[in-house]
Design an enzyme around this catalytic site. Sequence first.
Site, PDB file in Angstrom:
ATOM      1  N   CYS A  66       0.923  -1.153   0.057  1.00  0.00           N
ATOM      2  CA  CYS A  66      -0.158  -0.162  -0.016  1.00  0.00           C
ATOM      3  C   CYS A  66       1.015   1.250   0.003  1.00  0.00           C
ATOM      4  CB  CYS A  66      -0.979   0.036   1.116  1.00  0.00           C
ATOM      5  SG  CYS A  66      -1.984  -1.402   1.303  1.00  0.00           S
ATOM      6  N   ARG A 119       3.623  -0.081  -5.155  1.00  0.00           N
ATOM      7  CA  ARG A 119       3.335  -0.650  -3.995  1.00  0.00           C
ATOM      8  C   ARG A 119       2.039  -1.708  -3.786  1.00  0.00           C
ATOM      9  NH1 ARG A 119       6.769   2.038  -0.227  1.00  0.00           N
ATOM     10  NH2 ARG A 119       5.772   1.415   1.625  1.00  0.00           N
ATOM     11  N   TRP A 161      -3.000  -2.759  -1.662  1.00  0.00           N
ATOM     12  CA  TRP A 161      -2.396  -4.036  -1.891  1.00  0.00           C
ATOM     13  C   TRP A 161      -3.059  -4.852  -0.887  1.00  0.00           C
ATOM     14  CZ3 TRP A 161      -0.003  -8.323   0.635  1.00  0.00           C
ATOM     15  CH2 TRP A 161       0.166  -9.290  -0.458  1.00  0.00           C
ATOM     16  N   ASN A 198      -1.315   2.042   5.955  1.00  0.00           N
ATOM     17  CA  ASN A 198      -0.326   0.940   5.234  1.00  0.00           C
ATOM     18  C   ASN A 198       0.227   0.047   6.355  1.00  0.00           C
ATOM     19  OD1 ASN A 198       1.732  -0.462   3.950  1.00  0.00           O
ATOM     20  ND2 ASN A 198       3.189   1.096   4.050  1.00  0.00           N
ATOM     21  N   GLY A 199       0.039  -1.178   6.304  1.00  0.00           N
ATOM     22  CA  GLY A 199       0.635  -2.133   7.332  1.00  0.00           C
ATOM     23  C   GLY A 199      -0.451  -3.340   7.787  1.00  0.00           C
ATOM     24  N   GLU A 216      15.367 -18.978  -9.439  1.00  0.00           N
ATOM     25  CA  GLU A 216      15.016 -17.506 -10.050  1.00  0.00           C
ATOM     26  C   GLU A 216      14.123 -17.685 -11.200  1.00  0.00           C
ATOM     27  OE1 GLU A 216      14.840 -14.987  -8.551  1.00  0.00           O
ATOM     28  OE2 GLU A 216      15.210 -13.503 -10.203  1.00  0.00           O
ATOM     29  N   LYS A 247      10.323 -16.144 -11.912  1.00  0.00           N
ATOM     30  CA  LYS A 247      10.151 -15.305 -13.043  1.00  0.00           C
ATOM     31  C   LYS A 247       8.846 -15.886 -13.702  1.00  0.00           C
ATOM     32  CE  LYS A 247      11.766 -12.965 -11.778  1.00  0.00           C
ATOM     33  NZ  LYS A 247      12.833 -12.063 -10.873  1.00  0.00           N
ATOM     34  N   GLU A 265       5.486 -15.644 -11.442  1.00  0.00           N
ATOM     35  CA  GLU A 265       4.976 -14.150 -11.569  1.00  0.00           C
ATOM     36  C   GLU A 265       4.503 -13.420 -12.709  1.00  0.00           C
ATOM     37  OE1 GLU A 265       7.859 -11.539  -8.648  1.00  0.00           O
ATOM     38  OE2 GLU A 265       9.106 -12.551 -10.329  1.00  0.00           O
ATOM     39  N   HIS A 267      14.413 -37.723  -5.556  1.00  0.00           N
ATOM     40  CA  HIS A 267      13.705 -38.102  -4.107  1.00  0.00           C
ATOM     41  C   HIS A 267      12.085 -37.455  -4.074  1.00  0.00           C
ATOM     42  CE1 HIS A 267      17.479 -39.121  -2.895  1.00  0.00           C
ATOM     43  NE2 HIS A 267      18.006 -38.299  -3.449  1.00  0.00           N
ATOM     44  N   LYS A 305       5.596  -4.189  -6.319  1.00  0.00           N
ATOM     45  CA  LYS A 305       6.839  -4.330  -6.387  1.00  0.00           C
ATOM     46  C   LYS A 305       7.369  -4.299  -5.040  1.00  0.00           C
ATOM     47  CE  LYS A 305      10.699  -3.588  -8.542  1.00  0.00           C
ATOM     48  NZ  LYS A 305      11.226  -4.901  -9.179  1.00  0.00           N
TER      49      LYS A 305
HETATM   50  O1  M6R Z   1      12.751  -5.337  -2.978  1.00  0.00           O
HETATM   51  P1  M6R Z   1      13.248  -6.840  -2.679  1.00  0.00           P
HETATM   52  O2  M6R Z   1      14.549  -7.016  -3.262  1.00  0.00           O
HETATM   53  O3  M6R Z   1      13.426  -6.516  -0.991  1.00  0.00           O
HETATM   54  O4  M6R Z   1      12.108  -7.574  -2.914  1.00  0.00           O
HETATM   55  C1  M6R Z   1      12.160  -8.758  -2.629  1.00  0.00           C
HETATM   56  C2  M6R Z   1      11.110  -9.695  -3.229  1.00  0.00           C
HETATM   57  O5  M6R Z   1       9.728  -9.062  -2.913  1.00  0.00           O
HETATM   58  C3  M6R Z   1      11.303  -9.539  -4.765  1.00  0.00           C
HETATM   59  O6  M6R Z   1      12.597  -9.996  -5.241  1.00  0.00           O
HETATM   60  C4  M6R Z   1      10.123 -10.460  -5.759  1.00  0.00           C
HETATM   61  O7  M6R Z   1      10.113 -11.755  -5.247  1.00  0.00           O
HETATM   62  C5  M6R Z   1      10.285 -10.133  -7.065  1.00  0.00           C
HETATM   63  N1  M6R Z   1       9.076  -9.954  -7.758  1.00  0.00           N
HETATM   64  C6  M6R Z   1      10.748 -11.295  -7.734  1.00  0.00           C
HETATM   65  O8  M6R Z   1      10.769 -11.025  -9.258  1.00  0.00           O
END
Ligand code: M6R
Length: 612
Positions: free
Chosen positions: A2, A28, A75, A101-102, A484, A488, A491, A507, A607
């Site tokens: 947020c 955010r 969010w 926010n929180g 990673e 990707k 997401e 396993h 983000k």
């Molecule tokens: O801003 P940060 O690097 O702390 O964010 C960490 C994760 O939220 C961030 O890497 C998230 O997993 C991304 N969307 C990955 O692509």
Amino acid sequence: MCGISGYIGEKNNSIKIVFNILKKLEYRGYDSSGIATIFNKKILIKKSIGKLVNLKKIILKHQIGSNISIGHIRWATHGKPSRNNAHPHTDATKNIAIVHNGVIENYIELKKKYCINDEEIVSDTDTEIIVHIIKKNYKNDLFSAVRNVLREVKGSYAFALICKNEPDRIICAVNESPLVIGVGDKENFIASDVSAILKYTKKIVFLKNGDVAEIKKNNIIIRDIENNIKNMQIKTIKDENCSYIRKNKYKHFMLKEIFEQPYVIKNILKDVICLNKNKNYENEFKFFKNIIKNISYIYIIGCGSSYHSGLIAKLLFENFANIRTEVDIASEFRYRNPILNENTLVIVISQSGETADTLAALRFAKNKKCKTFAICNVMNSSLSREADKTIFTKCGQEIGVASTKAFIGQLVILYLLVFELSNKKGIINNHEFKKIIVELLDVPKKIFKILKNTKSIINIAEKIKGKKNFLYLGRNLNYPIALEGALKLKEISYIHAEGYAAGEMKHGPIALVDKSMIVVFIAIKKSKVYKKIISNIEEIKARNGTIVLITNEKNIEIKNKSDYVIYIPKINDYLSPIISIVPLQLLAYYIGVFKKCDIDHPRNLAKSVTVE
Ligand code: M6R
């Protein structure tokens, strides 16, 4: 998550200003948004679900002149994205409006204690209860009503409130969620991060935990909950790039950021090895080499992609610098009982520097008297202000929710730290150190080569875009790259994907494999695990899995073991993660494009994850 914005001052286009600040905070969250203003002695609320463009249509319809407004981009944590759950919330009489926010942890207990009826409540949020309770405590002074209520509130919050009877002030309060005040001339601003208000002012007050602030157009007072006045420090922010970032020729920010990666590496290397006579990173490396003298082991903490870069760094620190290194996900680290003391170095990694769990982990480590070092992309972020020292990746603003160039930036910084340390400890000599730098300097060229040949990746993406399950397998340094790559894809395209250590597959996960399963392998020719990974490929082939192989060019011997091959330039194994991730980013990107997904704003994500 947020984002919060606010304006009070002489101008009567506060709604537009607050909206513009929200635009900068859209990273955010983007489930819904809203603005509260005071007009004709009444609180007016405009809300909308979805992205900010929807709110824009509403506020353009009603041109309201007002010099005080607060805004919010949400969010969802408590309550699904809906108009009712969108902030601002008000009490039943619409006297007071709040944005938050929180997460309020004890809102159900508070609701019971203050006998708030269900009929009074219009949303499913944890926030709305707070405004009802503040109204119950209100005796013509919003500042003291807020302080009184905060004594009982548990959780994390950045609040901003306005009251129709007090149109000359905004009240804010902070605990474990960021909020800054921008100090202007006969006007003041609030925002969840600094960069959102730099267009208006460079004079910034960073609110701290326990601060309750009264913001008027000509005056700001900060008190604690007990009503004691607190000192206020105004910092002037410099060196921030406020320019508007465009996609230019690229269809999405994510693609643009993937293509920026060679430049990110070049820039870091240029500064570190002083090619441009700038000694930009000198202090940071000095600091690192100094504190490491008394360090018995390193803990690396991060979330998501930042955690993955930490996993690679662990292998590098242990292998090249002979120092014990643990890695943990921030949200796990802080609730365990890790063995920490003043001889532990905690390296926190974060693109945004605002990730709530990473920040909390940093504070936890500081409480345990550890030395702390941050690797961060965003200047003036909370993490960079609180760590003992921060090294910035200087990748430029990363807009795409899926992290790409920031991940590469983190990796390059980590490689440099490892080899500096290795050199300092005499594990590698100066000649070897220079050789490594030369090899690093060659990496951008190799990435350019991959980026010039996206056709084969696009073709593969088109063929496999309809598949429902993906496994990403790698070993050693390319195991975190498998994680990673899978992240990707999840997401960007909403396809189920798992990253796994290739040797661990037999396993359990191998039970999933049939011809409908796409298995992406990373097999680097000269690596010590190359032969092992070939065996893993055979195991998948024997079970009819569809194999996508990432391997070095001219490695034809395993071509016929796979259904699709993506070649990457030859590279020494230890540097391979920096380039093997690039085709995986592109594969996820193009699959997402073929599936018509919202690449830069994937559903349910933000983000910067500023809630626990
Ligand atoms: O801003 P940060 O690097 O702390 O964010 C960490 C994760 O939220 C961030 O890497 C998230 O997993 C991304 N969307 C990955 O692509």
